[in-house]
Enzyme design. Structure first.
Site, PDB file in Angstrom:
ATOM      1  N   CYS A 142       0.840  -1.197   0.000  1.00 39.31           N
ATOM      2  CA  CYS A 142       0.000   0.000   0.000  1.00 39.31           C
ATOM      3  C   CYS A 142       0.883   1.258   0.000  1.00 39.31           C
ATOM      4  O   CYS A 142       1.546   1.539  -0.990  1.00 39.31           O
ATOM      5  CB  CYS A 142      -0.945  -0.046   1.189  1.00 39.31           C
ATOM      6  SG  CYS A 142      -2.384   1.016   1.004  1.00 39.31           S
ATOM      7  N   HIS A 151      -3.399  -5.704   1.176  1.00 38.38           N
ATOM      8  CA  HIS A 151      -2.700  -5.861   2.451  1.00 38.38           C
ATOM      9  C   HIS A 151      -2.614  -7.331   2.868  1.00 38.38           C
ATOM     10  O   HIS A 151      -3.489  -7.806   3.597  1.00 38.38           O
ATOM     11  CB  HIS A 151      -3.466  -5.124   3.551  1.00 38.38           C
ATOM     12  CG  HIS A 151      -3.332  -3.641   3.499  1.00 38.38           C
ATOM     13  ND1 HIS A 151      -2.346  -2.961   4.172  1.00 38.38           N
ATOM     14  CD2 HIS A 151      -4.057  -2.708   2.857  1.00 38.38           C
ATOM     15  CE1 HIS A 151      -2.475  -1.651   3.952  1.00 38.38           C
ATOM     16  NE2 HIS A 151      -3.509  -1.473   3.155  1.00 38.38           N
ATOM     17  N   GLU A 192      -0.826  -8.603   5.123  1.00 43.07           N
ATOM     18  CA  GLU A 192      -0.659  -8.723   6.582  1.00 43.07           C
ATOM     19  C   GLU A 192      -2.000  -8.663   7.309  1.00 43.07           C
ATOM     20  O   GLU A 192      -2.066  -8.967   8.498  1.00 43.07           O
ATOM     21  CB  GLU A 192       0.309  -7.641   7.093  1.00 43.07           C
ATOM     22  CG  GLU A 192      -0.281  -6.256   7.314  1.00 43.07           C
ATOM     23  CD  GLU A 192      -0.513  -5.446   6.035  1.00 43.07           C
ATOM     24  OE1 GLU A 192      -0.320  -5.996   4.928  1.00 43.07           O
ATOM     25  OE2 GLU A 192      -0.907  -4.266   6.138  1.00 43.07           O
TER      26      GLU A 192
END
Ligand SMILES: Nc1ncnc2c1ncn2[C@@H]1O[C@H](COP(=O)(O)OP(=O)(O)O)[C@@H](O)[C@H]1O
Ligand SMILES: [Mg+2]
Lengths: 220, 79, 734, 79
Positions: free
Chosen positions: A86, A194, A196
């Protein structure tokens, strides 16, 4: 696997990235403040998401000029696996490590939701854990994720196999629905989604985990 | 000195914000708009009083930070 | 002294500051002289409705605020409750109504910024934001623009600071045409032994200013929030503040870093009325005086006067009292985060707020008078007359009625809104927006907080007492429906002009209802905010006491969600459906009628049914649950089907007319879905517990069918209508 | 006709972007910058050829959409 998470003023997914790395690699990453000129040797560098410098001027523009990025670029060019998520992706394009630029979403709104990605390459150090032809679900959360590069660059990216992920459907107006690209050498990955945030069932799935596991497997 | 800097998107770079302005104006009933483009306008107050030096200075700042020359052009005036 | 501070105080200037003659006389008495211009300004903001709660204090005192788990009730920046394991949840809700109407993006954004500061001031890391929004009717000329700007502003701020916005509520009603409501709530988590308060202490200790520089922003914001809108409100436009979420993010990190040391004695954010109200509050709570040197206030603009510095509402600033000798260490932290840090004064034993500027004393006011002499009004009120019961007829076409409701502005999906909010950052959101309550894990544990905001303004209008009860009960029910134990609430009381006895009657009625519900449910009020004068040219908003509830669950993996989990599961209704169509959404939207009594809230039943449902979730019997509220049984059933893509076939019997059974908004009800074996178990346990549980039917297929096809809808069509309304409405908004 | 529109923040309105640019330039080693302000620059291609009409037209668009007159000023030229 020893990793580093680079922290800029306004990063806000730095903790999420650190938690994911800790859970997956079993080792806490070092957190490196943007003003550092140097940091200890690591096997993996992560540039987290967020709004470094408030996304003011252009997303990632100011962070790209920080001290620590000079060192990150040096190591990335020397082959250290480097992931920008990002805002991290935006910073990588701003430094020129990755080609192109991330522009305002075509819908002009911030968009936060799970999206389906096609894994375009399974032979990178980041994606080897994905099965051939597999579609994965990973959330996006961005205002400026609309990937742009000129036609030559896009053709070259396709030709050299630098496109790692595409959106299964149009999310933000990105050229050729590009969600993530690598550098030519394949050791630097920038992506808007994302991973994560998708590392365990309670968060909605674990498709994102595989990126970190792939790197870990490669590093042995 | 005052530097007035204009940063605009290069030809051929898609401009979602300009496009949106165009559409919205049309929806609001304004007709006859052939195109809209959105750029940035930045003013810098400089301590420098030497014009040539200021010019080199501002150009440097534009290239290194203020514009992303992959997608943007810049121009400036000094006064 | 600078010129502006020599301004002679005339009756006009007093009136411009929103003070009555009588109030002014009180000031002169307290000071023993006429105030100067700066002092007048300070008195005016301290005594404004917004800061002094002069119309509401008397009644607020009657609310229940205590429970064994309450660490700190109303009176501090936010409420604090114990959530076990040495941790506390800190939360509050606040309005930013007027600024958001004038400039929706910045108004909403700075509202989020302000409520975040209230929470991290107390030592908490903010972990979740909520937003409760009310707009005018959809086809009002300004609605789209306001909705678009407010949502962008909330997202713009919350996304940037990296606090997930995990839920909220959104209503449309003509009464908000000229007075939208933007209520923002923040929940944070702290260690119980690391909670910070605002009471200053220690004569000689340094008073420190941190954060952004002071500009001329929002001067008179607090008095603006305390007056009605009129045509000349336009003139007040420059009072709008611009938020800087980037600086806020740095401020959060810097404050939390300093809070990890032992340097801070007291800390307070600079909210409405900025430097003035924060220093007065800190001094008043600590029973000390403050001497501030305004020359040291970091200033963004040239030639600022004491008046401007004292009244500025520049955002992203905090005031602290440090232990002596810790200034350098604290300064290093703030400089690392690229924030201003300035020692601007010290604590005195004078009991006064003394301001110096350019070597002169420009203000000298007794703190006690600023706080305690603030007028308190017991405004006259008349209770809302009790309404009669009405009978509400059946629709011509019940399938169409269901589709119109679920695919209309009031029940349609809010996805268009929450997808503009980063609701996942911090990677602990385990129940995202769209369910009954948001669920956010306590970082690093399996424990989680559940959060919901609710109020049904049309009920509050028709019967303030029942409406007040209902608002509290609905948050309690929503928290229960995900499996959490509701612990406490915050509130934001949005009403019209309190000088009107009927409006004051709504206020008193709602508060009485809220109080009774809190007592019955063991669910105290720990923080809150009052926003009065929500009125344009004499027409007030619906009474809107927004409630934000917080609950805790020990193991978030047991959490229930609304989506059906499989085909062939039994659908059970907990609670009894009565003929309560008065003030229902069905009555208003389909029948165009707003008469009659809203549903009554039986608090004992509410508690019994809720406790029963929660136990089922806690012992892993149940993972699919939805409470019933707006739109009644059919709306909840459709939600569950749409969320899963699995249809349902139910029979609601014939004891009530079909439209009553489906649309009645009787309280204390839930829909459950479980496999057949668990269904039987639940039914027998219910009998033992004295809870009414009725099996209605089964999940499966791709249609929603009731009573053998009396209602028969394609899930695809229903979903299209439900998901489609808001995006279609908002297309081309500017 | 081409309208070149400048939208700038009103005096006294906080300009976080300008401030961030200023700081970053300083951190990058550029000295002598007293202040930086960021605004928008918008170009509209108009079908209108009558100058007076275009002027009224653009002014209207600025007030109604392009500038947020609560916090921003605008100015434009036509050519
Ligand atoms: N403004 C908003 N921001 C974020 N989420 C919202 C907003 N408005 C509504 N929602 C979400 O939409 C869902 C439905 O809202 P609502 O009908 O008020 O729920 P309930 O009836 O259970 O209280 C909830 O999950 C709520 O959090
Ligand atoms: Mg609910």
């Amino acid at each position: 696997m020893k990793s580093a998470v680079i922290v800029f003023p306004g990063s806000n997914c730095d903790r999420d990235m650190a938690v994911a790395l800790t859970k997956i690699t079993g080792q806490k990453p070092i957190m490196v403040w943007h003003q550092e000129h140097d940091f200890e040797a690591v096997d993996f560098i992560a540039l987290p998401g967020g709004f470094s410098y408030g996304d003011y001027l252009r997303c990632g523009a100011m962070s790209a000029r920080s001290h620590v990025m000079k060192e990150v670029i040096k190591r990335a060019n020397a082959g250290v696996p480097t992931l920008g998520v990002c805002n991290g992706f935006q910073i990588l394009t701003e430094t020129g490590v990755l080609p192109g630029a991330l522009m305002r979403n075509s819908g002009l709104h911030f968009v936060c939701k799970d999206v389906e990605l096609t894994v375009e390459r399974q032979d990178t150090i980041f994606t080897s854990g994905y099965a051939q032809g597999r579609n994965i679900t990973v959330p996006v959360a961005h205002h400026d994720g609309n990937y742009f590069a000129d036609t030559n660059t896009l053709d070259q990216l396709e030709g050299d196999g630098q496109i790692a992920f595409k959106y299964a459907s149009d999310i933000n107006g990105a050229q050729r629905r590009i969600a993530g690209i690598t550098n030519k050498a394949g050791n630097v990955l920038g992506m808007m989604p994302h991973p994560e945030r998708m590392i365990e069932a309670p968060l909605g799935g674990s498709d994102g985990r595989i990126i970190f596991e792939s790197v870990m497997n490669r590093l042995g | 000195m005052l530097a007035r800097i204009h940063v605009t998107l290069k030809n051929g770079v898609l401009d979602p914000q300009g496009k949106a302005i165009e559409n919205t104006l049309q929806n609001m009933g304004f007709s006859g708009i052939d195109a809209a483009r959105q750029g940035k306008y930045i003013e810098l107050d400089l301590a420098e009083t030497d014009r040539a030096k200021a010019e080199a200075h501002v150009d440097d700042m534009c290239r290194k930070l203020i514009a992303n020359t992959v997608i943007e052009n810049y121009s400036f005036t000094l006064e | 002294m600078t010129k502006i501070d020599d301004t002679v105080i005339t009756p006009e200037i007093v009136a411009e500051h929103g003070l009555s003659e009588e109030e002014y006389a009180r000031i002169v008495t307290a000071m023993g002289r006429e105030p100067n211009y700066t002092e007048l300004g300070i008195y005016s903001v301290m005594w404004s409705e917004h800061c002094s709660y002069k119309s509401s204090r008397f009644h607020l005192k009657k609310l229940p605020t205590e429970a064994p788990w309450v660490i700190c009730g109303p009176g501090e920046n936010a409420g604090v409750i114990d959530i076990g394991d040495g941790q506390a949840a800190i939360f509050k809700m606040e309005s930013h109504n007027h600024p958001s109407y004038i400039e929706p993006y910045q108004g909403a954004a700075t509202g989020v910024g302000g409520i975040l500061r209230d929470v991290f001031t107390m030592g908490a890391r903010p972990v979740a934001n909520m937003n409760a929004l009310r707009f005018g009717e959809p086809d009002h000329a300004k609605t789209k623009h306001l909705l678009s700007g407010v949502v962008a502003g909330i997202g713009g701020y919350g996304n940037c600071v990296g606090v997930p916005t995990v839920g909220g509520e959104t209503n449309f009603d003509a009464s908000y045409n000229g007075n939208i409501l933007v209520n923002a709530m923040t929940v944070g988590i702290a260690d119980t032994d690391k909670i910070f308060y605002c009471a200053a202490a220690g004569v000689g200790n340094p008073v420190v200013y941190v954060g952004s520089k002071t500009g001329r922003d929002g001067i008179h914001g607090a008095t603006m929030a305390s007056t009605e809108f009129t045509e000349d409100t336009e003139e007040k436009r420059p009072t709008v503040q611009v938020g800087d979420p980037f600086t806020e993010k740095l401020l959060i990190e810097a404050c939390l870093e300093l809070m990890a040391t032992d340097a801070i004695i007291a800390i307070q954010d600079m909210g409405a009325a900025g430097l003035t109200s924060s220093s007065v509050e800190m001094a008043s709570k600590g029973g000390v005086g403050f001497e501030l040197n305004l020359d040291h206030v970091p200033q963004r603009e040239k030639d600022m006067t004491p008046y401007e510095m004292c009244l500025s509402e520049s955002q992203e600033r905090m005031l602290m009292v440090l232990k002596p000798g810790r200034e350098d260490m604290a300064k290093a932290i703030f400089e690392k985060w690229e924030l201003d840090f300035a020692v601007i004064g010290e604590i005195t034993d004078t009991g006064k707020l003394t301001l110096t500027f350019g070597g002169e004393i420009v203000g000298d006011m007794p703190i006690a008078s600023l706080v305690e002499d603030a007028p308190e009004y017991e405004r006259p009120f008349v209770y809302t007359p009790k309404r009669a019961v009405v009978s509400v007829p059946a629709p011509d076409d019940i399938n169409k009625a269901v589709t119109d409701l679920l695919g209309g502005p009031h029940l349609c999906s809010r996805r268009w809104i929450w997808e503009q909010y980063d609701h996942m950052v911090l990677a602990d959101t385990v129940q995202r927006p769209g369910g009954d309550a948001a669920v956010v894990r306590v970082h690093g544990t399996e424990k989680a907080l559940a959060i919901s905001t609710d109020v049904t303004p049309r009920y509050c209008f028709a019967d303030p007492y029942e409406g007040g009860k209902q608002a509290v009960a609905e948050t309690w029910r929503n928290l229960t429906a995900v499996g959490a134990k509701p612990l406490a609430i915050t509130n934001c009381l949005n009403f019209g002009n309190p000088e009107r006895p009927d409006i004051m009657g709504q206020f008193v009625g709602c508060l009485e209802g809220m109080g009774d519900a809190c007592r019955a449910l063991d669910y105290p009020i720990v923080s809150g905010n009052v926003s009065l004068y929500n009125e344009t040219n004499g027409s007030g908003i619906l009474p809107t006491p927004a409630i934000g509830g917080v609950g805790v669950m020990a193991d978030s993996s047991k959490m229930a969600t609304v989506a059906f989990k499989a085909e062939g599961h039994s659908i059970l209704l907990v609670g009894e459906t009565k003929d309560e169509l008065g003030m229902s959404l069905y009555q208003r939207e389909i029948m165009g009628d707003e008469s009659g009594l809203p549903p009554s809230v039986d608090l004992l039943l509410e508690r019994k049914n809720g406790d029963f449902v929660r136990r089922l979730i806690e012992n892993s019997t149940l993972d699919t649950c939805h409470d019933l509220s707006d739109g009644g049984l059919i709306a909840a059933l459709a939600d569950m089907a749409m969320a899963s893509g699995i249809g349902a076939t139910v029979d609601v019997g014939t004891a009530l007319p079909l439209h009553t059974a489906l649309f009645s908004e009787t309280q204390a009800r839930y829909l459950l879905a479980v496999d057949a074996e668990a269904a039987e178990r639940i039914q027998s346990e219910a009998i033992a517990a004295g809870v009414l549980v009725t099996k209605l039917g089964e999940t499966g297929g791709n249609r929603v069918r009731v009573n053998g096809g009396a209602v028969d809808l394609s899930l695809t069509d229903l979903t299209e209508a439900h998901e489609g309304w808001l995006p279609t409405f908002m297309a081309n908004a500017s």
